[in-house]
Scaffold this motif. Sequence first.
Motif, PDB file in Angstrom:
ATOM      1  N   VAL A  36      56.987  40.799  55.627  1.00 45.55           N
ATOM      2  CA  VAL A  36      55.647  39.987  54.614  1.00 45.55           C
ATOM      3  C   VAL A  36      56.309  39.261  53.695  1.00 45.55           C
ATOM      4  O   VAL A  36      57.442  39.762  53.484  1.00 45.55           O
ATOM      5  N   THR A  37      55.621  38.388  53.239  1.00 42.56           N
ATOM      6  CA  THR A  37      56.101  37.651  52.029  1.00 42.56           C
ATOM      7  C   THR A  37      55.182  37.836  51.141  1.00 42.56           C
ATOM      8  O   THR A  37      53.918  37.627  51.168  1.00 42.56           O
ATOM      9  N   LEU A  38      55.357  38.240  50.023  1.00 41.64           N
ATOM     10  CA  LEU A  38      54.606  38.368  48.823  1.00 41.64           C
ATOM     11  C   LEU A  38      54.664  37.075  47.879  1.00 41.64           C
ATOM     12  O   LEU A  38      55.856  36.673  47.796  1.00 41.64           O
ATOM     13  N   ALA A  39      53.702  36.967  46.918  1.00 44.73           N
ATOM     14  CA  ALA A  39      53.829  35.963  46.021  1.00 44.73           C
ATOM     15  C   ALA A  39      52.877  36.330  44.788  1.00 44.73           C
ATOM     16  O   ALA A  39      51.679  37.287  45.074  1.00 44.73           O
ATOM     17  N   GLN A  40      53.198  36.057  43.583  1.00 48.82           N
ATOM     18  CA  GLN A  40      52.245  36.373  42.573  1.00 48.82           C
ATOM     19  C   GLN A  40      50.954  35.590  42.624  1.00 48.82           C
ATOM     20  O   GLN A  40      51.151  34.618  43.118  1.00 48.82           O
ATOM     21  N   VAL A  41      49.991  36.124  41.934  1.00 47.70           N
ATOM     22  CA  VAL A  41      48.750  35.121  41.874  1.00 47.70           C
ATOM     23  C   VAL A  41      48.491  34.927  40.454  1.00 47.70           C
ATOM     24  O   VAL A  41      48.744  35.508  39.451  1.00 47.70           O
ATOM     25  N   ASP A  42      47.742  33.697  40.075  1.00 46.09           N
ATOM     26  CA  ASP A  42      47.271  33.442  38.796  1.00 46.09           C
ATOM     27  C   ASP A  42      46.116  34.036  38.424  1.00 46.09           C
ATOM     28  O   ASP A  42      45.330  34.889  39.466  1.00 46.09           O
ATOM     29  N   GLU A  43      45.417  33.735  37.419  1.00 48.91           N
ATOM     30  CA  GLU A  43      44.188  34.386  36.891  1.00 48.91           C
ATOM     31  C   GLU A  43      42.878  34.236  38.097  1.00 48.91           C
ATOM     32  O   GLU A  43      42.078  34.862  37.990  1.00 48.91           O
ATOM     33  N   LYS A  44      42.919  32.791  38.541  1.00 48.35           N
ATOM     34  CA  LYS A  44      42.072  32.651  39.611  1.00 48.35           C
ATOM     35  C   LYS A  44      42.306  33.154  40.938  1.00 48.35           C
ATOM     36  O   LYS A  44      41.658  33.011  42.008  1.00 48.35           O
ATOM     37  N   GLY A  45      43.544  34.010  41.156  1.00 52.04           N
ATOM     38  CA  GLY A  45      43.862  34.731  42.509  1.00 52.04           C
ATOM     39  C   GLY A  45      44.638  33.811  43.541  1.00 52.04           C
ATOM     40  O   GLY A  45      44.743  34.136  44.775  1.00 52.04           O
ATOM     41  N   LYS A  46      45.189  32.773  43.062  1.00 52.74           N
ATOM     42  CA  LYS A  46      45.651  31.718  43.875  1.00 52.74           C
ATOM     43  C   LYS A  46      47.533  32.207  43.667  1.00 52.74           C
ATOM     44  O   LYS A  46      47.738  32.178  42.652  1.00 52.74           O
ATOM     45  N   PRO A  47      48.255  31.932  44.704  1.00 54.14           N
ATOM     46  CA  PRO A  47      49.462  32.258  44.772  1.00 54.14           C
ATOM     47  C   PRO A  47      50.227  31.056  43.936  1.00 54.14           C
ATOM     48  O   PRO A  47      49.880  29.869  43.802  1.00 54.14           O
ATOM     49  N   ILE A  48      51.262  31.596  43.319  1.00 60.23           N
ATOM     50  CA  ILE A  48      52.048  31.051  42.241  1.00 60.23           C
ATOM     51  C   ILE A  48      53.438  30.396  43.074  1.00 60.23           C
ATOM     52  O   ILE A  48      54.216  31.339  43.541  1.00 60.23           O
ATOM     53  N   PRO A  49      53.680  29.158  43.403  1.00 58.85           N
ATOM     54  CA  PRO A  49      54.784  28.579  43.907  1.00 58.85           C
ATOM     55  C   PRO A  49      56.042  29.146  43.263  1.00 58.85           C
ATOM     56  O   PRO A  49      56.085  29.160  42.167  1.00 58.85           O
ATOM     57  N   GLY A  50      56.863  29.446  44.059  1.00 62.05           N
ATOM     58  CA  GLY A  50      58.262  29.921  43.655  1.00 62.05           C
ATOM     59  C   GLY A  50      58.404  31.303  43.273  1.00 62.05           C
ATOM     60  O   GLY A  50      59.523  31.920  42.902  1.00 62.05           O
ATOM     61  N   THR A  51      57.162  32.038  43.393  1.00 65.27           N
ATOM     62  CA  THR A  51      57.453  33.811  43.193  1.00 65.27           C
ATOM     63  C   THR A  51      57.414  34.600  44.446  1.00 65.27           C
ATOM     64  O   THR A  51      57.255  35.501  44.309  1.00 65.27           O
TER      65      THR A  51
END
Length: 238
Positions: A36-51
């Motif tokens: 699987v690939t995980l990514a951080q999300v911002d305060e709106k729950g959207k994935p942050i590119p590059g994480t």
Amino acid sequence: GGLKRNIVQCLDDFGIPLKLSHTVVDIKGKERVEGVTLAQVDEKGKPIPGTEEEYSCDTLLLSVGLIPENELSREMGVKLNPVTSGPQVSESLETSVDGVFACGNVLHVHDLVDFVSEEAEAAGRHAAEYIKAKREDRREPEAGSAQEQIPLETGEGVRYTVPSFVRPEHMEDSLKVRFRVGKVYRNCYVNVRFDEEQVIHKKRLYAAPGEMEELTLKKEQLAEFPQPKKITISMEEA
């Protein structure tokens, strides 16, 4: 984030990382899961590119939340809490249907079985009292008699409370109110107001959505504020 003791015993003790504010953005594998690939999300729950982070695995478990089993409650016409999806209950755990009481995971999803047992004992006791007494004044107040019950309202940081309302004349000397917060708090205060009057201002070192919080209301406190229109429970940052 879940219960602290579960995080320690199930994750920390085995060196398993807990990734808060992350989501799965890709699942690899055809016949079965391979990674699987995980990514951080911002305060709106959207994935942050590059994480993005890659993890090899053969199983992915998804938890999408729990709600009470409410099919029977719905069929009986019991009023439900829009947040918990379980019945709205009084201080006696009585629902909007006269003589019907609710407790445990039918009422709201608990984190500890101890709470389920306590509620079951209380509901059984109140149901037995109802059967013995068969008091007409235990019925839901008619229109225009709002002072007979006081709603428990949620303020800043609180998602819901159990019970949903209090009938002072049916209260025991003390009433345990359980509630859940909407985010993690550290060094915070729990506030209880009768209308605009602050009655409780109690410090808590920690509060989190995964752990049920509770406080005690005393009947003598209500006696000092005759006929309040509402009781509000809220959280305050220290």
